[in-house]
Design an enzyme around this catalytic site. Sequence first.
Site, PDB file in Angstrom:
ATOM      1  N   CYS A 179       5.946 -42.640-111.281  1.00 22.09           N
ATOM      2  CA  CYS A 179       6.868 -43.759-111.246  1.00 22.09           C
ATOM      3  C   CYS A 179       6.801 -44.708-112.171  1.00 22.09           C
ATOM      4  O   CYS A 179       7.841 -44.702-112.971  1.00 22.09           O
ATOM      5  CB  CYS A 179       5.997 -44.644-109.873  1.00 22.09           C
ATOM      6  N   CYS A 204       0.541 -48.764-107.186  1.00 22.75           N
ATOM      7  CA  CYS A 204       1.956 -49.469-107.702  1.00 22.75           C
ATOM      8  C   CYS A 204       2.508 -50.630-107.120  1.00 22.75           C
ATOM      9  O   CYS A 204       1.931 -50.847-105.871  1.00 22.75           O
ATOM     10  CB  CYS A 204       3.087 -48.294-107.846  1.00 22.75           C
ATOM     11  N   HIS A 232       2.828 -43.526-103.921  1.00 27.72           N
ATOM     12  CA  HIS A 232       4.127 -42.884-104.162  1.00 27.72           C
ATOM     13  C   HIS A 232       3.959 -42.310-105.625  1.00 27.72           C
ATOM     14  O   HIS A 232       5.120 -41.906-106.150  1.00 27.72           O
ATOM     15  CB  HIS A 232       5.336 -43.659-103.924  1.00 27.72           C
ATOM     16  N   HIS A 241       4.195 -54.362-102.190  1.00 27.43           N
ATOM     17  CA  HIS A 241       5.388 -55.046-101.665  1.00 27.43           C
ATOM     18  C   HIS A 241       5.270 -54.729 -99.909  1.00 27.43           C
ATOM     19  O   HIS A 241       5.578 -55.555 -99.284  1.00 27.43           O
ATOM     20  CB  HIS A 241       6.799 -54.459-102.128  1.00 27.43           C
ATOM     21  N   SER A 273       5.009 -51.501-105.641  1.00 30.68           N
ATOM     22  CA  SER A 273       5.662 -51.099-104.594  1.00 30.68           C
ATOM     23  C   SER A 273       5.060 -50.848-103.336  1.00 30.68           C
ATOM     24  O   SER A 273       5.424 -51.388-102.142  1.00 30.68           O
ATOM     25  CB  SER A 273       6.730 -49.992-104.794  1.00 30.68           C
TER      26      SER A 273
HETATM   27 ZN   LIG Z   1       5.999 -47.022-108.049  1.00 30.17          ZN
END
Ligand SMILES: [Zn+2]
Length: 332
Positions: A135, A9, A30, A14, A11
């Site tokens: 997610c 993902c 996650h 990031h 995130s």
């Molecule tokens: Zn995510």
Amino acid sequence: MRYGASGVCHSDLHVVDGEWSAPFPIVLGHEGAGVVEAVGAGVEHVAAGDHVVLSWWYPCGTCRQCRHGEHWVCSGNHADESVLHDGTTRLSNADGAVHQYLSIGTFGEQAVVPASAVVPIPPEVPFEVACLIGCGVATGVGAVINTAGVEPGASVAVIGCGGVGLSVIMGAALAGADPIIAIDREQAKLDLALEAGATHGVQPSGSVRRAVRAIVPDFVDYAFEAIGLKETVEVMPRITRRGGTMVMVGMTPEDTKVSFDGLLLPSSGQSVIGSSYGSCVPAVDFPRLAQLHLAGRLPIDRLVTHRIALDEVNDALAAMRRRERARSVIVY
Ligand SMILES: [Zn+2]
Ligand SMILES: [Zn+2]
């Protein structure tokens, strides 16, 4: 937990790119699903052998938000610190503790996780589909159904057609929205968007405002930004009708400032709302999303464009950096 699959993902990217802070060293990931291997004392809602989806923002059950049923904004968990309830982590290397991203760390085959981060789902849902519920799908579908409450017949525009944006589109289709306008630079993602339920695809080569107005003359009831870029967030007021709703779903790098004309919102009656984790109560919403998939109402499997091994995760992150692929899924 023994993980069966993990999505890759934005995130995670990031953190890799230093745009979000996290404690190091850390096992990222996650968006996971798998099988419970053993449970600790007092855990009654799952048992060894259950198939589960992981929730990365798991409820503490006692903070003010949890008491109000707003589990998605719980302030009593330890996800941000990437440790378990007792402040420790069960992973280590020769130098000491290794953190588990958002307390779950799904880029690994096994993990010890908080009990409230584990939500049982029917075993018929394949892990590569189930993990995405944890997610991207919860975030996207939930933004439409829970946060915005999009009603049948409403017009919707979605900026960005990655895993979350495609989930917003699926949620809009589920809610009976029409038209559903997908906006993305990549034709391949627009093709996926049309499969996921979008009625129109727009490439932002010219004026996005003009393209949207050609489809909905007085602009859309709801606009969703699903990338997390200042520039695309700032497009929303120009494609949303007077009195319409703009939903920020994409997460920007830390310290990003987004600006609107200060007169615009009060004079146009537009509202901006933030949608965190699709305003989901994981124990309620995850099984519901799994059921909708099994019933053929939520084609989550179409999001999985690349199945990879764990050691290919850096290639998947690099592809995401180039804004390619809808979702890469690690299959263990
Ligand atoms: Zn995510
Ligand atoms: Zn809480």
